[in-house]
Design a protein around this motif. Structure first.
Motif, PDB file in Angstrom:
ATOM      1  N   GLY A 125       0.795  -1.217   0.000  1.00 39.51           N
ATOM      2  CA  GLY A 125       0.000   0.000   0.000  1.00 39.51           C
ATOM      3  C   GLY A 125       0.831   1.273   0.000  1.00 39.51           C
ATOM      4  O   GLY A 125       0.415   2.293   0.559  1.00 39.51           O
ATOM      5  N   LEU A 126       1.981   1.233  -0.639  1.00 38.94           N
ATOM      6  CA  LEU A 126       2.870   2.387  -0.742  1.00 38.94           C
ATOM      7  C   LEU A 126       2.839   2.932  -2.165  1.00 38.94           C
ATOM      8  O   LEU A 126       2.175   2.366  -3.042  1.00 38.94           O
ATOM      9  CB  LEU A 126       4.294   1.985  -0.360  1.00 38.94           C
ATOM     10  CG  LEU A 126       4.450   1.313   1.019  1.00 38.94           C
ATOM     11  CD1 LEU A 126       5.864   0.794   1.204  1.00 38.94           C
ATOM     12  CD2 LEU A 126       4.078   2.287   2.130  1.00 38.94           C
ATOM     13  N   ALA A 127       3.549   4.007  -2.415  1.00 43.52           N
ATOM     14  CA  ALA A 127       3.686   4.556  -3.759  1.00 43.52           C
ATOM     15  C   ALA A 127       5.142   4.442  -4.191  1.00 43.52           C
ATOM     16  O   ALA A 127       6.050   4.331  -3.358  1.00 43.52           O
ATOM     17  CB  ALA A 127       3.242   6.015  -3.802  1.00 43.52           C
ATOM     18  N   VAL A 128       5.359   4.473  -5.509  1.00 44.69           N
ATOM     19  CA  VAL A 128       6.704   4.431  -6.078  1.00 44.69           C
ATOM     20  C   VAL A 128       7.087   5.840  -6.523  1.00 44.69           C
ATOM     21  O   VAL A 128       6.288   6.540  -7.152  1.00 44.69           O
ATOM     22  CB  VAL A 128       6.780   3.488  -7.292  1.00 44.69           C
ATOM     23  CG1 VAL A 128       8.202   3.445  -7.851  1.00 44.69           C
ATOM     24  CG2 VAL A 128       6.331   2.089  -6.919  1.00 44.69           C
ATOM     25  N   ILE A 129       8.302   6.244  -6.207  1.00 47.75           N
ATOM     26  CA  ILE A 129       8.795   7.545  -6.653  1.00 47.75           C
ATOM     27  C   ILE A 129       9.400   7.400  -8.050  1.00 47.75           C
ATOM     28  O   ILE A 129      10.153   6.469  -8.322  1.00 47.75           O
ATOM     29  CB  ILE A 129       9.828   8.111  -5.662  1.00 47.75           C
ATOM     30  CG1 ILE A 129       9.159   8.345  -4.304  1.00 47.75           C
ATOM     31  CG2 ILE A 129      10.431   9.409  -6.194  1.00 47.75           C
ATOM     32  CD1 ILE A 129      10.103   8.855  -3.225  1.00 47.75           C
TER      33      ILE A 129
END
Length: 405
Positions: A125-129
């Protein structure tokens, strides 16, 4: 601007990333193997991945996540178990310090690196930079901008596919963070400690790595090379759409859409042989391409580092400058070093006698300036038998033209 990746986007993403990986960054085969299992179900709670720009990464900390080890060994992975567990360990450590982990970041441009970051983000449930630490793939941690920016490498977790977790804690001398020189040294020390670990039978030549936790204020300083996931995704889509069918069309695309002045450094030739030895978490080998009376040889340690033309007395490309294969004719055009060979050591029959051209371009400025990154590349080139200085691609090209004249 933030956007979402779906399963159908992973194929163009990994294809484009493989091209920018300079022969490394994991194999297309291993990235595809992971991507084909990206479906909502028992393992993945969602089939979408949020990608954010460096400027948008303000909601919490970020951590670099990757597989570390030999590309051929990683081909067997179905789910990114080691990387996920490594990031979960980081999450738990940060939570104990009342800090939220919001983002993951790939270490480098490469098929596996981008795919793993996306899948770990989806799982947790994270985002990718939309950035990485080199704009190409690299063989060792000191070659990344996170190391050059002196980001504290603690905590650093290395986890096997079976769940064995090793924390590497190189305690700074003098103070809590250590001096700038010490922090530069630490990335090299951590690298030297990790390679024997992944070579242990319990790890089987690879493991999931999470290190370099960055607060929002540190993310921009640590990632001067932006937009690399989007760049790879758009190139992969152009390849899938058939808009790039030759080496010259690839060179034109790079100039028009990426601002990269690439050039063909070989005549189109036939892939005639390749050799590889897997040990210490590296695939080390040579690739030979025959074009008429000339033999072009690429030397690699996971990533392509040095290329020779049998008709010239000096190399035709030196890392950190990048070199990639473009395979003409019908079928897949992009291959990493690890994709050129089959498990039994024979050449990949998909390539056959199709024309292979080496395309090279200059490294990002952060990799070329004097300091930790360039020094690390030159030390590695020394082990491959090159004892001279770094010579930019355009200078080598001008020297070849002068000799031909």
């Amino acid at each position: 601007m933030a956007y979402e990746l779906r399963r159908k986007d992973l194929e163009p993403l990994l294809l484009g990333a493989a091209f920018f990986g300079s022969g490394g960054g994991g194999t297309i085969e291993s990235a595809r193997h992971l991507a084909e299992h990206f479906v909502t179900g028992d393992y993945y709670p969602t089939d979408t991945v949020k990608v954010v720009s460096v400027d948008e990464a303000t909601e919490g900390a970020a951590v670099m996540v990757a597989y570390l080890g030999a590309p051929e060994a990683i081909n067997s992975a179905t789910y990114p178990l080691g990387p996920v567990t490594a990031v979960q360990n980081v999450q738990a450590r940060l939570a104990s310090q009342s800090t939220k982990l919001a983002y993951v970041m790939p270490p480098e441009s490469g098929a596996l690196g981008f795919t793993v970051a996306a899948l770990v983000a989806a799982k947790l449930g994270l985002a990718v930079i939309d950035a990485d630490g080199a704009g190409r793939a690299v063989p060792s941690l000191p070659m990344l901008t996170f190391a050059a920016a002196e980001i504290d490498p603690r905590p650093a977790f290395l986890v096997s596919q079976g769940g064995l977790c090793v924390e590497l804690d190189v305690t700074p001398r003098n103070s809590n963070q250590g001096g700038p020189t010490h922090q530069r040294d630490v990335s090299a020390i951590v690298e030297q400690m990790m390679r024997p670990v992944v070579a242990d039978p319990e790890f089987g030549q690879f493991g999931g790595l999470a290190m370099w936790v960055m607060k929002p204020a540190e993310i921009r300083r640590a990632t001067p090379i932006h937009g690399t996931l989007t760049r790879a995704l758009e190139l992969g889509r152009a390849l899938q759409a058939g808009r790039i069918g030759s080496a010259q069309q690839m060179i034109g695309y790079l100039a028009e859409h990426c601002g990269i002045a690439a050039r063909a450094i070989s005549e189109p030739g036939e892939l005639v042989s390749a050799e590889v030895d897997t040990s210490g978490g590296f695939d080390v080998g040579k690739v030979h391409i025959q074009a008429g009376q000339r033999t072009y040889t690429v030397l690699y340690q996971n990533e392509s580092l040095l290329a020779w033309d049998s008709a010239n007395p000096q190399p035709i490309v030196l890392s950190p400058d990048s070199v990639a294969y473009f395979v003409g004719g019908e079928g897949q055009a992009i291959f990493s070093n690890g994709d050129l060979l089959q498990d039994d050591g024979s050449l990949n029959p998909v390539i056959g006698k199709r024309p292979v051209t080496l395309i090279a371009w200059r490294a990002e400025a952060e990799l070329r300036k004097p300091g930790l990154i360039l020094d690390s590349f030159m030390q590695l080139l020394n082990t491959l038998g090159y004892l001279g200085p770094y010579v930019p691609l355009e200078t080598l090209h001008a020297a070849r033209k002068g000799e031909a004249a």
